[in-house]
Design an enzyme around this catalytic site. Structure first.
Site, short mmCIF file in Angstrom:
data_model
loop_
_atom_site.label_atom_id
_atom_site.label_comp_id
_atom_site.label_asym_id
_atom_site.label_seq_id
_atom_site.Cartn_x
_atom_site.Cartn_y
_atom_site.Cartn_z
N LYS A 1 0.74 -1.62 -0.13
CA LYS A 1 0.09 0.06 -0.10
C LYS A 1 0.83 1.77 -0.28
CE LYS A 1 -4.04 -2.18 2.16
NZ LYS A 1 -4.77 -2.27 3.29
N PHE B 1 -16.17 2.59 6.06
CA PHE B 1 -14.93 3.22 6.36
C PHE B 1 -14.57 3.14 4.88
CE2 PHE B 1 -14.92 -1.77 6.06
CZ PHE B 1 -14.26 -1.66 5.29
N ARG C 1 -2.06 -14.22 4.01
CA ARG C 1 -2.05 -14.14 5.28
C ARG C 1 -1.28 -14.09 6.46
NH1 ARG C 1 -6.34 -11.37 4.12
NH2 ARG C 1 -7.61 -11.60 6.14
N THR D 1 -4.97 -7.28 10.71
CA THR D 1 -5.02 -6.22 9.77
C THR D 1 -5.02 -5.06 10.97
OG1 THR D 1 -7.69 -7.01 8.71
CG2 THR D 1 -7.75 -5.22 8.58
N ARG E 1 2.73 -6.44 9.00
CA ARG E 1 1.91 -5.29 9.38
C ARG E 1 2.59 -4.87 11.15
NH1 ARG E 1 -3.93 -7.94 7.35
NH2 ARG E 1 -4.26 -6.16 5.57
N ASN F 1 -1.77 -0.22 7.21
CA ASN F 1 -1.14 -1.18 7.59
C ASN F 1 -0.87 -1.88 6.06
OD1 ASN F 1 -3.54 -2.21 5.74
ND2 ASN F 1 -4.85 -3.55 7.29
N HIS G 1 -2.57 -5.49 1.17
CA HIS G 1 -3.76 -6.15 1.02
C HIS G 1 -3.06 -7.54 0.47
CE1 HIS G 1 -6.92 -6.95 -0.57
NE2 HIS G 1 -6.83 -7.95 -1.22
#
Length: 141
Positions: A9, A57, A85, A91, A102, A112, A115
């Site tokens: 991100k 959000f 994951r 998250t 993260r 965070n 994705h």
């Protein structure tokens, strides 16, 4: 071999964490089958996150995802979805396992770092959103 989508991100791209994050994926045995850096448009971000359109959000997420470039990757390997994951962590970075992406690079539940697809079905949808079949290479020798 499973494939999953990963997005580094804007926060992590802006802080020059791309190489560190890719190293975590590669050290875990995941291979990069496709990768590109893009600056998402509002339309692209809204289309990608359409499943969250009714969530409170949504607009904040879209605004964040268009705030700077992102690195979009197809990761490939055994149990790629679950492994990605696990590597990403929860998250919310405050709840993410120590050493997870993260926990290392995330700032908040909204900012965070990464994705990742949450299922094999969604991985296929997400990969095709960003990549043509001809752009995805079988990277496992």
């Amino acid at each position: 071999m499973e494939q999953t989508l990963s997005i580094i991100k804007p926060d992590s791209v802006g802080k020059a964490h791309i190489g560190e994050i890719i190293a975590i994926f590669e050290k875990s045995g995941l291979r990069i089958a496709a990768m590109k850096m893009v600056h998402l448009s509002v339309k692209e971000a809204e289309g990608f996150y359409v499943v969250h359109k009714e969530r409170p959000f949504f607009q904040e997420l879209v605004d964040f995802m268009i705030s700077g470039p992102v690195v979009v990757m197809v990761l490939q390997g055994e149990n790629a979805v679950a492994r990605n994951r696990e590597l990403m962590g929860a998250t919310n970075p405050k709840e993410a396992a120590e050493g997870s992406i993260r926990a290392l690079f995330g700032e908040s539940i909204g900012v965070n770092a990464v994705h990742g697809s949450d299922s094999l079905e969604n991985a296929a949808i997400e990969v095709s959103y960003f990549f043509a079949k001809t752009e995805v290479v079988n990277s496992v020798a």
